[in-house]
Each structure stands twice: as structure tokens, then as C-alpha cells.
Design an enzyme around this catalytic site. Sequence first.
Site, mmCIF file in Angstrom:
data_model
loop_
_atom_site.group_PDB
_atom_site.id
_atom_site.type_symbol
_atom_site.label_atom_id
_atom_site.label_comp_id
_atom_site.label_asym_id
_atom_site.label_seq_id
_atom_site.Cartn_x
_atom_site.Cartn_y
_atom_site.Cartn_z
ATOM 1 N N TYR A 84 0.942 -1.065 -0.050
ATOM 2 C CA TYR A 84 0.461 0.212 -0.025
ATOM 3 C C TYR A 84 0.786 0.993 0.039
ATOM 4 O O TYR A 84 2.146 0.749 0.064
ATOM 5 C CB TYR A 84 -1.327 0.454 1.146
ATOM 6 C CG TYR A 84 -0.454 -0.011 2.905
ATOM 7 C CD1 TYR A 84 0.589 0.129 3.180
ATOM 8 C CD2 TYR A 84 -1.496 -0.484 3.545
ATOM 9 C CE1 TYR A 84 0.725 0.048 4.507
ATOM 10 C CE2 TYR A 84 -1.359 -0.446 5.155
ATOM 11 C CZ TYR A 84 -0.095 -0.478 5.709
ATOM 12 O OH TYR A 84 -0.116 -0.746 6.752
ATOM 13 N N GLU A 85 0.319 2.796 -0.309
ATOM 14 C CA GLU A 85 0.709 4.177 -0.711
ATOM 15 C C GLU A 85 2.007 3.304 -1.929
ATOM 16 O O GLU A 85 3.229 3.963 -2.046
ATOM 17 C CB GLU A 85 1.134 3.907 0.076
ATOM 18 C CG GLU A 85 0.729 4.252 2.132
ATOM 19 C CD GLU A 85 -0.658 5.084 2.091
ATOM 20 O OE1 GLU A 85 -1.065 5.854 0.823
ATOM 21 O OE2 GLU A 85 -1.879 4.505 2.648
ATOM 22 N N GLY A 86 1.340 2.392 -3.292
ATOM 23 C CA GLY A 86 2.358 2.930 -3.883
ATOM 24 C C GLY A 86 3.190 1.574 -3.258
ATOM 25 O O GLY A 86 4.408 1.752 -3.057
#
Length: 581
Positions: A434-436
Site C-alpha cells: 500500500y501507498e504505492g
Amino acid sequence: MSTYSAPLEEYEFLLEQLLNYTTIAALPGYEDADLAMVKELLPEAAKFFEHEVAPSNHPSDQAGSHLVDGKVQVPEMIATLHPKLVEAGWMALASQPEYGGSGFPNLVALAVNEMAQSSNVAYSLLAMLSQGVIHALDLYGSEAQKQQYLPNLVSGVWAGTMNLTEANAGSDLSAVATKAVPEGDHFLISGQKIFITWGDHELSENIIHLVLARTPDAPPGTKGISMFIVPKYLINSDGSLGERNDVKAISTEHKLGIHASPTCVMQYGDDAGAIGYLVGEENKGLVYMFAMMNQARLAVGHQGVSVSERAYQQALAYAKERIQGTVAGQKAPIIAHDDVRRMLLTMRALTEAARAISFYAISCQDKAMRHPDSEVQAAQQTLLDVATPLVKSWCTEIALEVTSLGVQVHGGMGFIEETGAAQHERDCRIFPIYEGTNGIQALDFIGRKCLRDGGDGIRLLLADMVNFCQSSKHEAELNAAIKQCQEALEWLLAHPKESPAVAFDFMMLFANTLAGSLMAAAHQKAEAAIAAGSSSKFLQRKVATADFFIHHLLPRNGAYMAGILSPVALGDFQAWLDESA
């Protein structure tokens, strides 16, 4: 299951010895947060998170969060804890005093955030998302929006979320389809968002969602995305809460880990449309959201550090107690066996190196925000930009290794949920995603942070690495590693078309070298203190851990370098993939 103890000596060493915290405390606005005050504050935070929060980690994981009769129910122990956390104010340390924050440097908040994440990472996500909303609104919200939302978000009375992902728009946000139709002074939002961390719950009086959506005349792709404030409860003119907005959670995900954190599918505009308020200008939402996302990426990187620390502490305690096999003809705890020592040293060295990288990046952030010299500010911002994908990716990659080793140290008992070792590995598996994803971080590092400026930003980081290891006992080893980075950079600049195929190895090479340079600096500082007469066991362990990193983990650079200089033509696998399908 072992208890958790905050690594207070480690925080003090990083602040005082490695990163020269006195220079941070001297920055405008931080003068009252001197080292003496920080040394008093951190043990108080440790008491709260060790005694109040840490015991909730395993039980809340077992209980999980669920949607029941349209309401998200979180574990009872979390519901009991939350008012205590809000009252204590630990999550508002770095927020601006004008909105009710304490105004401490981000470095100090980072140490406290680590305690929160180590004690219960699933619960800590609630505060992490709120901090991201605070950051985005502080940068891009109107003055009226700041006054209306920030005080309650900073205090923790309200919570915040970010709503990016949709079923057909995950990493590719150009596919965002949520609609925002203008109506008077607001917009009507309709659409569905998925994977929304702490998307709904009853812990906070209100939840402030930051939502990416498209206005009717928006251009296609990422250039047509705007950002909107969508509160769970509308706010009356006198500041009181009004009626429920047209937004709700319609399900919670069944996940591998972070069970106590409700990951929601959020539905906007089932009825008349959810009322939302534009942040900044139309079609600039992705720029605004990235301010929040970059903060989240740094925070997620430190989640890797935090869970690694707890997994190491638990593995160490178990290894001291578990009797198995013989040493010198006598039954012995497993810590007496060399392979167990190897695993524990690997866990400790990776965790300490990851913490050093994260603290280094946040020290750059503090200087970029507050340094009075604009040239220094710009240089520190460049260093922060370059370091952000390294923090997010390397610190989360090592978390997978550390927590897996934690299970291995426990042996068969590590595979049993009751020991709690498996939870750490399950919880941290989301961090590289997550978050890239870490693949996206690698492309960002090699593309935006290298090829775009011809490598100037990365050269600035290399110069810092040289300074860190200068005059160190391990200067020769680090100079060789830094030379590898320089050679990889020059090769890449000469072969830019190869960048996607080598991006991950390129990123890991630089991160591992930065970790090594910081560990070399830590070794130098610790050894100097010992030579001056200190008998601190912590400093002796620091020397041993740094030695282990330099001799056993820095050599991984050879594999990364080989992958860069001999890139696999990944496209050649297409025919094989087609055949196998």
C-alpha cells in the site's frame, strides 16, 4: 508472547549522536524542544504505549473489525483505548500549536509514532491517516477549511481518511471514475472507493474523508482529478455536527493481517449525493493528494521498522527461554546455537539500519521545513524527495525478512497463532503494497529522482553517504559500496531504456548503501564513546551490530550490482507467458 519495550536508548543515540539533534532544536519554531525535554518526554510516551496499548495487539488481531447492521465494530479493547490516546495527545506532537498541536520536530514525533506502531500497528493506522489529512489540508486547504477541520483532527476528536483506490483504479489513478457534480457552494460526490483504511468506525465524533473525484468537464487521465473534503457528518454554521452525509461503509475486507483495522469499501451518493467541498483548485487533486501520500509513504516505511522491532524483541526473548539441544554437553537455550544467533543478529542489524534511514529522512524534512537558509532548505528537500522511496521500500522489504526470521527463531511454535510471532509477519505483508507498491517506488526512484535531473539529487545523497562514513573503521568498505552506486548511476544514465528492468535492484543498491553508511557512522560514534570511558552495554551492542551489518549484509550489494549491469530482457518472457496461459 513477549511484551514490548520502547528502544529508548536507540532513540537517544540516533538523536544525540548520529543526527545532531541540537541543530534541529535550534531551527525556528523548535527552540523549546531541546534534547533535555525530549529525553523527559520519550520515557513518558513509552509508559503509555508499553502498558496501555501493547497488550491489545494480539487480542485485537484475534477479534478483528467487522460490519454489523451497517456499523463498523472494532475490537472492544481498541474502543476502550481510544479516548485515552486522544486525551494523552501523543499523536499531535508535530502538529502546529495554532491548531492545538504541540509543535515538536517531526523527528520527535517519529519516535513516538514508532512506539504506537510497535504496540499495535493496526490501531496506529487510525492516527497515521489523520496525520496525512492534517498535512494535506495544512498545505492546500483554504483558511476557512483549516479553521473548521484542523483543530478537531489534530486533537483526535475527529479522524481522517484518504480515498483514492477504486475497483478499476488501483496504482493507476488515471482511471478514477468517482463523480463530483457542482451544486451551489459544494459538490455532490457519487462513486465507490475500496481499501479505505479506517474508512468508518464509531471511535471518533466525525470522520473527514479526502476523496479524489472528477468534475463534469474534467480532462481525462490524472490531469482531471480533483480533491474534496467529504465529512461523515455535515457541520453546522456554529461548528456543531449536523445530519449524516450520504457516505457509508458497505463492507469490510477479510485480510491477511492488520485485522483490528477496518479496511472498508465506501459508497458515496447512494441517495441524493454526498456533500463534498473542493480543496484548492479543480483538476489539481492528484498534486494535493501526493502531499498526503508522501507523508504516508514515510510513515509506512517506519511501520516496517516498528513491527520489525517488536518481532525481534519477541524472538530474542523466546530464544533465551527455549531449551533445545546441547552446548558443551549440557542442555542450552537456543540462543546458544550459532544459527539462531545469526538470525537474531540479522533481525537486529536490519531493524537498526532501517530505523537510521527513516530518522535520517525525517531530519531532512525538519530542515527543509524550518531552516532559515533557502539554499539549505532546497537541498534538504531534495534529499527528502530522494530518500522517501528508499524509506518506504527498503524498510518494508526488510520487515518481511525480519518477521519471517522471527517465525523461524520460534521454530514450529512460530507457525502457531497463539505465540503471536505469525501476526507480525502477517501484519507487515501489506507494507510493500500500500501507498504505492515497492515496484512503483523503484520506478519513482530511478525515474523522477534520477533520470529526470540527470542524477543530481542522487549525487547529493551520495555526498551525504561519504560524509557519514568518513574516518570510520569501515570507510574502505563503504567507499567501495558508494563507488558501486556511482558506477550504477553512470551506467543507468548511459542506458536509460533499461531503467524499468533494473529499477528494483538500483533502488535496493542505494538503500543498502545508505543503511551501511549510517551504520558505519553509528559504529564510529559508539566506539568513540567507549574509548572515552563509557561501559554502556548498549554501545557495545551497537558496535557489534554495525560490524555485522557491514560484513554480512552490505555485501548484498554485489548481487544488486550484478542485476543492474546484466539486466534481464523481461520482454523476452512474454512468449513463454503466452504459451503457459
